[in-house]
Design an enzyme around this catalytic site. Structure first.
Site, mmCIF file in Angstrom:
data_model
loop_
_atom_site.group_PDB
_atom_site.id
_atom_site.type_symbol
_atom_site.label_atom_id
_atom_site.label_comp_id
_atom_site.label_asym_id
_atom_site.label_seq_id
_atom_site.Cartn_x
_atom_site.Cartn_y
_atom_site.Cartn_z
ATOM 1 N N ASP A 132 4.394 1.700 3.389
ATOM 2 C CA ASP A 132 4.969 1.342 1.972
ATOM 3 C C ASP A 132 6.530 1.728 2.046
ATOM 4 O OD1 ASP A 132 3.423 1.280 -0.921
ATOM 5 O OD2 ASP A 132 5.364 1.824 -1.089
ATOM 6 N N ASN A 184 7.621 -10.979 -5.889
ATOM 7 C CA ASN A 184 6.915 -10.633 -4.898
ATOM 8 C C ASN A 184 7.228 -11.800 -3.371
ATOM 9 O OD1 ASN A 184 5.580 -8.586 -6.209
ATOM 10 N ND2 ASN A 184 3.680 -9.684 -6.389
ATOM 11 N N VAL A 194 -3.034 -10.083 -0.133
ATOM 12 C CA VAL A 194 -3.843 -9.485 -1.293
ATOM 13 C C VAL A 194 -2.827 -9.696 -2.507
ATOM 14 C CG1 VAL A 194 -5.071 -7.812 -2.318
ATOM 15 C CG2 VAL A 194 -5.396 -8.050 0.071
ATOM 16 N N ALA A 195 -1.423 -9.470 -2.339
ATOM 17 C CA ALA A 195 -0.492 -9.430 -3.268
ATOM 18 C C ALA A 195 -0.635 -10.808 -4.195
ATOM 19 C CB ALA A 195 0.724 -9.229 -2.728
ATOM 20 N N ASN A 196 -0.286 -10.756 -5.228
ATOM 21 C CA ASN A 196 -0.418 -11.841 -6.076
ATOM 22 C C ASN A 196 0.995 -12.657 -6.347
ATOM 23 O OD1 ASN A 196 -2.985 -12.447 -6.662
ATOM 24 N ND2 ASN A 196 -3.040 -10.577 -7.885
ATOM 25 N N HIS A 241 -6.801 -18.209 -7.046
ATOM 26 C CA HIS A 241 -7.000 -16.857 -7.757
ATOM 27 C C HIS A 241 -6.078 -16.816 -8.963
ATOM 28 C CE1 HIS A 241 -8.020 -12.658 -8.259
ATOM 29 N NE2 HIS A 241 -6.701 -12.393 -7.780
HETATM 30 N N1 LIG Z 1 -5.664 -10.545 -5.005
HETATM 31 C C1 LIG Z 1 -6.417 -9.760 -5.664
HETATM 32 O O1 LIG Z 1 -7.547 -9.987 -6.041
HETATM 33 C C2 LIG Z 1 -5.630 -8.657 -6.043
HETATM 34 C C3 LIG Z 1 -6.423 -7.564 -6.822
HETATM 35 C C4 LIG Z 1 -5.614 -6.536 -7.273
HETATM 36 C C5 LIG Z 1 -4.162 -6.404 -6.969
HETATM 37 N N2 LIG Z 1 -3.657 -7.323 -6.373
HETATM 38 C C6 LIG Z 1 -2.148 -7.518 -6.201
HETATM 39 O O2 LIG Z 1 -1.747 -6.446 -5.195
HETATM 40 C C7 LIG Z 1 -0.385 -6.214 -5.477
HETATM 41 C C8 LIG Z 1 -0.327 -4.646 -5.374
HETATM 42 O O3 LIG Z 1 -1.109 -4.030 -6.463
HETATM 43 P P1 LIG Z 1 -1.317 -2.542 -6.817
HETATM 44 O O4 LIG Z 1 -2.213 -2.517 -7.908
HETATM 45 O O5 LIG Z 1 -1.761 -2.088 -5.432
HETATM 46 O O6 LIG Z 1 0.217 -2.134 -6.981
HETATM 47 P P2 LIG Z 1 0.801 -0.839 -6.817
HETATM 48 O O7 LIG Z 1 2.015 -0.689 -7.628
HETATM 49 O O8 LIG Z 1 -0.114 0.408 -7.027
HETATM 50 O O9 LIG Z 1 1.131 -0.873 -5.239
HETATM 51 C C9 LIG Z 1 2.135 -1.715 -4.709
HETATM 52 C C10 LIG Z 1 2.876 -0.930 -3.650
HETATM 53 O O10 LIG Z 1 3.930 -1.780 -2.920
HETATM 54 C C11 LIG Z 1 4.766 -0.953 -2.507
HETATM 55 N N3 LIG Z 1 5.924 -1.913 -2.162
HETATM 56 C C12 LIG Z 1 6.807 -2.496 -2.945
HETATM 57 N N4 LIG Z 1 7.779 -3.087 -2.472
HETATM 58 C C13 LIG Z 1 7.694 -3.038 -0.914
HETATM 59 C C14 LIG Z 1 8.196 -3.421 0.291
HETATM 60 N N5 LIG Z 1 9.564 -4.297 0.137
HETATM 61 N N6 LIG Z 1 7.736 -2.979 1.220
HETATM 62 C C15 LIG Z 1 6.584 -2.046 1.333
HETATM 63 N N7 LIG Z 1 6.203 -1.752 0.084
HETATM 64 C C16 LIG Z 1 6.303 -1.969 -0.920
HETATM 65 C C17 LIG Z 1 5.237 0.067 -3.679
HETATM 66 O O11 LIG Z 1 5.913 1.137 -3.196
HETATM 67 C C18 LIG Z 1 3.723 0.249 -4.175
HETATM 68 O O12 LIG Z 1 3.376 1.635 -3.525
HETATM 69 C C19 LIG Z 1 0.028 -6.910 -6.904
HETATM 70 O O13 LIG Z 1 0.778 -8.185 -6.344
HETATM 71 C C20 LIG Z 1 -1.335 -7.135 -7.276
HETATM 72 O O14 LIG Z 1 -1.265 -8.245 -8.338
HETATM 73 C C21 LIG Z 1 -4.343 -8.569 -6.026
#
Ligand SMILES: NC(=O)c1ccc[n+]([C@@H]2O[C@H](COP(=O)([O-])OP(=O)(O)OC[C@H]3O[C@@H](n4cnc5c(N)ncnc54)[C@H](O)[C@@H]3O)[C@@H](O)[C@H]2O)c1
Length: 270
Positions: free
Chosen positions: A3, A62, A85-87, A142
């Site tokens: 992270d 993102n 997984v990220a959106n 999604h």
């Molecule tokens: N696809 C799905 O069904 C689904 C479900 C839940 C969440 N998500 C997505 O997942 C992503 C994360 O959600 P979350 O709830 O875990 O958020 P979160 O804020 O709890 O965690 C995100 C993490 O990413 C880290 N980060 C940011 N920039 C970074 C970089 N350049 N390098 C490394 N790490 C970095 C942050 O420090 C943080 O710890 C979001 O885009 C969310 O929309 C997708």
């Protein structure tokens, strides 16, 4: 686990490691270089949706994060599988494949696997049948352009819509409720954790054990020249094949709209 915030990575690793004694999984903080040599690289780094924000609106933030994560891991192991997984997950999966240069079958996203699970949960309550017996998929994107392939849905070999319990069910409302569930959770607790966590763990298990499960994930489809969420066979090579599920005219239009929306976002990124 990697992270940008080292303290968060350490905290997450310590917390997750508490479950280690129940399984053979080892959890620790690593480097980007180590992550790039993993068999499966799961990318969740990214900003989360704010209440009221759509997944497609997240793209600007993102995209930059994804670019920095993948370039920091280079050179990525040629046989690695990348799971986004990220959106917005479908669009970011497309971008991840381009940046990483890995073959398209090795880069996929969690897509509408979670939404399909949410859908099955609702249908199981209506039908009184266990969720695994219900073959019905949320597809497209999604996000706000997802739709349900009702016309091909089967339960125990019988078309879903032939079940007497489905008479009078408002399919649009059901489908809308499934696609909005994340917003309902985010509004109440700020983020979704458990459902997506279970989906990602299950997809990793499918790849690592070559289980050949059929999952609705973000995968590259030549027909659309795009990543879309649709059912695919998942195995040790990532996406083994795509299930070309039969869509009726209305569903096909919804799929075309989803593809057009994602392509328009992608063209803005280029
Ligand atoms: N696809 C799905 O069904 C689904 C479900 C839940 C969440 N998500 C997505 O997942 C992503 C994360 O959600 P979350 O709830 O875990 O958020 P979160 O804020 O709890 O965690 C995100 C993490 O990413 C880290 N980060 C940011 N920039 C970074 C970089 N350049 N390098 C490394 N790490 C970095 C942050 O420090 C943080 O710890 C979001 O885009 C969310 O929309 C997708």
């Amino acid at each position: 686990m990697v992270d940008i915030n080292q303290k968060v990575a350490e905290g997450q690793a310590l917390d997750l490691a508490d479950s280690q004694f129940l399984s053979s999984t080892k959890v620790r903080v690593g480097t980007y270089q180590e992550a790039g040599q993993a068999d499966i690289i799961v990318i969740t780094a990214g900003a989360n949706q704010r209440p009221g924000e759509t997944r497609l609106q997240l793209i600007a933030k993102n995209f930059n994060i994804l670019n920095s994560v993948i370039t920091s891991m280079a050179p990525i192991k040629p046989t690695a599988k990348i799971m986004l997984v990220a959106n917005p997950v479908d669009v970011l999966t497309h971008i991840a494949q381009k940046i990483s240069g890995l073959p398209k079958n090795q880069v996929f996203g969690s897509g509408t696997f979670l939404d399909s699970g949410r859908l099955r949960l609702e249908l199981s309550k209506i039908l009184g049948v266990s969720e695994p017996a219900i073959h019905c998929y949320a597809m497209g994107e999604h996000g706000d352009h997802q739709f349900v392939a009702w016309s091909s849905a089967r339960v125990g070999g019988v078309p879903l819509l032939d079940y007497p319990q489905m008479k009078g069910v408002d399919l649009d409302a059901l489908s809308h409720g499934v696609s909005r569930k994340a917003y309902e959770i985010i509004e109440r607790k700020g983020a979704t954790y458990y459902g997506i966590g279970a989906c990602v763990a299950s997809l990793c298990d499918t790849v690592l054990h070559d289980r050949r499960d059929i999952r609705s994930i973000s995968c590259y489809n030549e027909k659309y020249d795009s990543y879309v969420s649709m059912p695919a066979v998942v195995g040790s090579n990532g996406v083994e094949s795509i299930i070309d599920i039969q869509l009726n005219e209305t569903e096909q239009k919804k799929m075309d709209n989803a593809v057009a929306a994602m392509k328009s976002v992608l063209s803005e990124c280029n």
